[in-house]
Design an enzyme around this catalytic site. Structure first.
Site, PDB file in Angstrom:
ATOM      1  N   CYS A  44       0.384  -0.985   0.030  1.00  0.00           N
ATOM      2  CA  CYS A  44       0.117  -0.139  -0.120  1.00  0.00           C
ATOM      3  C   CYS A  44       0.937   1.465   0.405  1.00  0.00           C
ATOM      4  O   CYS A  44       1.672   1.496   0.500  1.00  0.00           O
ATOM      5  CB  CYS A  44      -0.410   0.136   0.910  1.00  0.00           C
ATOM      6  SG  CYS A  44      -0.527  -0.587   2.681  1.00  0.00           S
ATOM      7  N   ALA A  47       2.880   1.828   2.583  1.00  0.00           N
ATOM      8  CA  ALA A  47       4.287   0.929   2.688  1.00  0.00           C
ATOM      9  C   ALA A  47       5.133   1.230   1.829  1.00  0.00           C
ATOM     10  O   ALA A  47       6.720   1.677   1.826  1.00  0.00           O
ATOM     11  CB  ALA A  47       4.100  -0.077   2.659  1.00  0.00           C
ATOM     12  N   ARG A  78      13.212  -4.007   6.376  1.00  0.00           N
ATOM     13  CA  ARG A  78      13.459  -3.711   5.002  1.00  0.00           C
ATOM     14  C   ARG A  78      14.966  -3.714   4.947  1.00  0.00           C
ATOM     15  O   ARG A  78      15.746  -4.009   4.090  1.00  0.00           O
ATOM     16  CB  ARG A  78      12.582  -2.725   3.647  1.00  0.00           C
ATOM     17  CG  ARG A  78      11.373  -2.440   3.912  1.00  0.00           C
ATOM     18  CD  ARG A  78      10.622  -1.601   3.109  1.00  0.00           C
ATOM     19  NE  ARG A  78      11.730  -0.914   2.315  1.00  0.00           N
ATOM     20  CZ  ARG A  78      11.785  -1.094   0.596  1.00  0.00           C
ATOM     21  NH1 ARG A  78      10.951  -2.010   0.475  1.00  0.00           N
ATOM     22  NH2 ARG A  78      12.952  -0.570   0.359  1.00  0.00           N
ATOM     23  N   HIS A 181       5.223   6.735  -3.006  1.00  0.00           N
ATOM     24  CA  HIS A 181       6.448   7.191  -2.596  1.00  0.00           C
ATOM     25  C   HIS A 181       6.769   8.721  -3.456  1.00  0.00           C
ATOM     26  O   HIS A 181       7.096   9.720  -2.699  1.00  0.00           O
ATOM     27  CB  HIS A 181       7.699   6.293  -4.321  1.00  0.00           C
ATOM     28  CG  HIS A 181       7.864   5.356  -4.019  1.00  0.00           C
ATOM     29  ND1 HIS A 181       7.383   4.254  -5.041  1.00  0.00           N
ATOM     30  CD2 HIS A 181       7.510   4.391  -3.145  1.00  0.00           C
ATOM     31  CE1 HIS A 181       7.538   3.249  -4.403  1.00  0.00           C
ATOM     32  NE2 HIS A 181       7.869   2.883  -3.271  1.00  0.00           N
TER      33      HIS A 181
HETATM   34  S1  SF4 Z   1      -1.553  -1.815   6.231  1.00  0.00           S
HETATM   35 FE1  SF4 Z   1      -2.158   0.354   6.564  1.00  0.00          FE
HETATM   36  S2  SF4 Z   1      -2.124   1.937   5.896  1.00  0.00           S
HETATM   37 FE2  SF4 Z   1      -1.593   0.297   4.541  1.00  0.00          FE
HETATM   38  S3  SF4 Z   1      -3.662  -0.296   3.634  1.00  0.00           S
HETATM   39 FE3  SF4 Z   1      -3.723  -1.613   5.742  1.00  0.00          FE
HETATM   40  S4  SF4 Z   1      -4.118   0.236   6.862  1.00  0.00           S
HETATM   41 FE4  SF4 Z   1      -3.477   0.642   4.909  1.00  0.00          FE
END
Ligand code: SF4
Ligand code: SF4
Lengths: 540, 461
Positions: A44, A47, A78, A181
């Site tokens: 996402c 991330a 990471r 990004h």
């Molecule tokens: S990890 Fe967190 S920020 Fe990413 S999609 Fe899930 S809830 Fe949303």
């Protein structure tokens, strides 16, 4: 490959699959929404923002505003390495080993989380007095309407000596990490770059963009640059520090490794400060040599050009030795690479050096220009998902803009083959008849492996063990399977050795017990290839 | 120093969590769902959560973890994720052909207010779920509870949505809800019950799923997992044993409400006494005696501890992880004459403090423990800085404290990202006790060897 898909899905996925033809200009679908339920590699926006771009900076506190999970999973996973060695004592902060979170509870979701955020920022500040705190929004934050930017601004004003800034990088903001990004680039540009006036010493000053120091890659590149006499002001962002970002506008050249994740900063720095950018690649010995030569060519100084050539000549000796040692185990073999937004391209150079052919490749979060080259950018349709992401309007900074090259000089360099603002993309470098697939699904991956039986598959942790269950070794190109570094000359040597180890491992020959193999050989016994079910399938 | 900013002065924090000793609900739901045979877990939300949960589980189990996501973008976040979930059902059943899809929500879909029951019903009504296929769902908002809560919610959903009701005469079978333990632990509990000739249904059951053999094929739905028939039949069983209140009690309660199967909450059978209690209870309920072979295993464990007692006695231990594990481990450590002095768990639940007090109150009056918000590893590290310990027991994140403070460390709980073996060798039962004692002794004795002067270096220990 598309047979099993519902018609609508098949139509959509078809556009993301291209049989490469070097003689034609081909279009690939990229950076579009993932099909729900298809099993994707993608992550996402959060991330991409917190995990990828901001994560590797040691002295910014990364505070995740949200429920606990997002912060937990991006805590140290990471492999961004950093070192405080050689730093002055006051610059030895390192918060990368910590996970800071507001750990939102249901009451915060109902009544808003701003109060808890403010209190958390204050507690973090009181505890360690950092130079900077970055606040990262996760999905629920955008929905409940917390104004994280306002809270951050107020905290900055209150503290006086700590820059607090926020990122609206809710996971749903884009179709992949890529949106994150972009958001990270924007905020770094707005809040950090150019906030420090003192100029670093050095004759040939560059920034390295899109190098995240996974497994120590940046350390290797830093060493080579130092050997060549090139001053690296800042890496965005690997082994990086806040203060280095802050005066990175003094560089005379931006060298981009991962085009996808960071080209925005390069573009904005060029407009505002007049710093040109070129694409480099330090993955692969040949590519590293080429990249060093490009940088030297840019500065055009005979002394630097000589020194670079000397370093390359020196470094290539052990590289060639290692390559020759690996070749018997790798030559003629095949690889597939499905990962990231530049690695699936860059790593093909290393495989070529090993005499291996990359028969299929694609990105997880690339855009069309990462496949087809930057010249197609004007033809990319901006869809609703991309429109969501802020495009900063950047103008020339009249005071600090410095033209690094006259038009004449630039034209001359271009004529000599140095290309500015240029990236040709992955498809240009792949042979005809190879497969290029964007946002590969798990199902497509299994079909590829069954059909083409590559000798090595490159992807990430989610794919690793499924591929290996099929008897094909998988090299993780996010984490390098905790090996590396793979950048530069030293990294190439490591990679040759690691791949040779993988393609020659004995364990793959031990799959299946002798009596099982006998069974398949004797014609009278039919080997059951159906999935083993504990009991007959439940049916209505 | 890796955690150089951690100091001994504990300042009261009212909002900030640093280095959490918990994670979020959906990952627990995903793990539980993998313990159903032929099941595809599905994360209803944006795709990042699913990517994170799959990655975390994969790093821990070193096995394929397959799961779908509704891949929300901004539109879905504003208008609701129904269309995404309906599309996902269609795609998953067409492409991956599971028997069951187990959907869990995320922070995002919960905040929007998506109703999984309603969307699932709509999918059934519109014929989006193929004949003979099943969907179960659990609501798992991460701003409530922790990963353990999510596990527990998915287990409860299995009982609630699958078990048959109205069966008055109960079969001799017992149900076991094993809690969030390793595949090897689930296998071990089944082995013990089999040795006692007790018929049982275990749900979830990740053995033969997350420890599947290498065959040259990727078995998308491996052999293991509780089957749907077994889940249905769990409503006919005579009793449910919920191992660990936090992870398993909700499933027992759900089954009682739905099918009138009585349940008993028990400690997770880690250590001698907790295993004793479990086996004794099952034996009494089913009238199946504990066979000599198991009694002998117990004897071997007691024997090993007695033989090595001088290396264990008085050693101070810090632990972090899930309440069910911490309670049983603390009890076991006390039986080993060790001192569990610090315990933290990010998982909330008021009962923890009282239960822990009952275990350590007398034996280790100096013990400090905390659970819930801000009961994090940063706090525990600060306690350690105040007064040190001889051993750390917990998940991978402890390695940073271990290195900074030079304290021996054994890995237990979730996640373990940096070692292999935890999914293959149990820590429950007497066999698990033997393994734990071996690990503890190895850690302490290796340290003694490392630290002893040349003249004090021992051959025989
Ligand atoms: S990890 Fe967190 S920020 Fe990413 S999609 Fe899930 S809830 Fe949303
Ligand atoms: S948004 Fe919620 S469910 Fe998703 S990773 Fe974050 S805490 Fe977990």
């Amino acid at each position: 490959m598309l047979e099993k898909y519902p018609a609508k899905v098949a139509r959509k996925r078809q556009k993301a699959i291209v049989i490469n033809d070097k003689t034609a200009s081909q279009e690939i679908q990229a950076n579009v929404r993932t099909v729900p339920g298809i099993i994707t590699q993608r992550g996402c926006t959060y991330a991409g923002c917190k995990g990828v771009v901001l994560g590797p900076t040691r002295d910014i506190i990364n505070l995740t505003h949200g429920p606990i999970g997002c912060g937990f999973y991006s805590w140290l996973t990471r492999r961004n390495q950093t070192t405080v060695q050689g730093q002055t004592p006051e610059n030895q902060e390192n918060f990368m080993t910590y996970c800071f979170s507001t750990d939102m509870q249901d009451s915060n979701i109902v009544f808003g989380g701003e109060k808890k955020l403010r209190q958390s920022i204050e507690e973090a500040y009181a505890l360690v007095h950092p130079k900077a705190i970055g606040v990262f929004a996760t999905c629920p934050v955008g929905l409940i309407g917390d104004d994280i930017h306002q809270v951050s601004k107020e905290c900055t004003e209150k503290f006086g000596d700590c820059n607090v800034f926020a990122f609206s990088c809710e996971g749903y903001k884009g179709v992949s990490q890529s949106a994150g990004h972009h958001i990270a680039n924007n905020q770094l540009f707005k809040h950090v770059i150019g906030t420090r006036e003192d100029a670093p010493e050095g004759k040939y000053k560059i920034n390295l963009l899109g190098e995240y120091n996974i497994g120590g890659d940046a350390f290797v590149i830093e060493d080579i640059l130092a050997k060549c006499g090139i001053t690296l002001i800042a890496s965005f962002s690997g082994n990086s520090a806040y203060n280095k970002f802050a005066h990175s506008h003094h560089a005379d050249l931006n060298a981009i490794m991962c085009h996808r994740s960071i080209n925005y900063v390069a573009e904005m720095m060029e407009t505002k400060y007049g710093i040109p950018w070129i694409k480099v690649n330090f993955i692969g010995a040949e590519s590293s040599a080429k990249s060093l030569r490009k940088i030297a060519q840019y500065f055009g100084d005979a002394e630097l050009i000589d020194r670079v050539e000397k370093v390359i000549a020196e470094e290539m000796i052990p590289v060639e030795e290692a390559r020759k040692a690996a070749l018997p185990k790798t030559e003629g073999k095949s690889a597939m690479l499905f990962v990231g937004g530049s690695r699936a391209h860059h790593y093909q150079d290393l495989f070529t050096e090993l005499g291996m052919k990359s028969i299929a490749a694609g990105y997880e979060f690339g855009h069309r220009d990462d496949y087809e080259g930057r010249e197609i950018i004007p033809s990319i349709k901006i869809d609703a998902d991309s429109r969501n992401i802020e495009e900063l309007t950047v103008t020339k900074d009249e005071e600090r803009f410095r033209s690094r090259l006259s038009d004449e000089q630039k034209a001359k360099l271009e004529k000599a083959g140095l290309k500015f603002k240029d990236y040709e993309g992955l498809m240009t470098d792949m042979e005809s008849e190879t497969l290029v697939i964007d946002d590969l699904s798990h199902y497509e991956m299994e079909v590829l492996i069954k059909e083409y039986k590559p000798d090595i598959f490159c992807a990430g942790i989610k794919e690793k063990y499924a591929v290996q269950k099929m008897g094909v070794p998988l090299k993780q190109l996010h984490s390098y399977d905790y090996g590396g570094p793979y950048a530069g000359f030293e990294g190439a040597i490591n990679f040759y050795k690691d791949i040779a180890k993988m393609t020659s491992s004995k364990i793959w020959g031990l799959i299946g017990a002798p009596w099982e193999k006998e069974k398949t050989l004797s014609a009278s016994v039919v080997h059951d290839t159906k999935p083993v079910k504990k009991e007959e399938k439940e049916s209505a | 120093m890796l955690l150089k900013h951690t100091t001994a002065d504990v300042a009261d924090r009212k909002a900030l969590t640093i280095n959490p000793a918990k994670t979020c609900q959906p990952i627990g739901a995903m793990y539980a769902a993998l313990g159903i045979h032929g099941c595809m877990p599905h994360s209803h939300g944006s795709q990042g959560c699913c990517a994170y949960h799959r990655s975390a589980l994969t790093r821990h189990y070193k096995e394929p973890v397959m799961a779908g996501t509704s891949s929300f973008t901004e539109g879905a976040s504003v208008f609701g994720g129904q269309a995404n979930l309906l599309a996902a059902f269609n795609n998953i059943f067409s492409i991956y052909d599971p028997d069951v899809v187990a959907v869990h929500s995320t922070c995002l879909s919960e905040t929007i207010g998506d109703d999984l029951a309603q969307i699932t019903q709509k999918a059934i009504d519109e014929g989006k779920i193929p004949e003979g296929k099943t969907v179960i769902y659990a609501s798992t908002p991460s701003y409530v509870g922790s990963h353990v809560t999510g596990f527990s919610n998915m287990c409860a959903a299995m009982a609630e949505q699958m078990a048959v009701e109205g069966v008055e005469v109960k079969s001799p079978t017992i149900n076991v809800v094993p809690g969030w333990v390793e595949p090897a632990d689930m296998r071990e509990i089944k082995r013990l019950l089999k040795a006692m000739k007790v018929t049982s249904i275990m749900f979830p059951d990740t053995s033969d799923v997350l420890d599947a053999p290498m065959t040259g094929k990727h078995q998308f739905y491996p052999r293991g997992g509780v089957t749907l028939n077994e889940l249905r039949d769990s409503g006919k069983s005579r009793k449910t044993y919920c191992l660990g209140s936090w992870a398993s009690a909700a499933a027992g309660e759900a089954l009682w409400k739905k099918s009138r199967v009585p349940f008993e909450e028990m400690s997770l059978p880690i250590g001698i006494k907790a295993t004793d209690r479990f086996l004794a209870a099952v034996s009494k309920e089913t009238s199946c005696p504990v066979p000599q072979s198991i009694t002998d295993e117990r004897g071997r464990l007691v024997d090993m501890v007695a033989d090595m007692q001088n290396y264990l006695s008085g050693k101070r231990v810090a632990l972090w992880g899930d309440p069910d594990q911490l309670l049983s481990l603390a009890e076991f450590l006390i039986d080993l004459d060790m001192k569990p002095v610090y315990m933290v768990s990010g998982t909330p639940g008021k009962a923890f403090m009282a239960k822990m007090e009952a275990i350590v109150g007398e034996a280790v009056p100096e013990a400090k423990y905390k659970n819930g918000e801000r009961a994090d590893m940063f706090l525990m590290h600060q306690w350690i800085k105040e007064e040190g310990v001889d051993l750390l027991i917990g998940n991978t994140y402890g390695k940073y404290i271990s290195r900074d403070e030079d304290i021996p460390f054994i890995r237990a709980g979730f996640p373990i990202y940096d070692r292999a073996g935890h999914s293959y060798f149990p820590t429950v039962g007497y066999a698990g006790g033997l393994r734990l004692v071996e690990k503890i002794l190895d850690a302490l004795m290796d340290r003694q060897d490392r630290d002893s002067t040349e003249e004090k270096f021992e051959l025989v220990m």
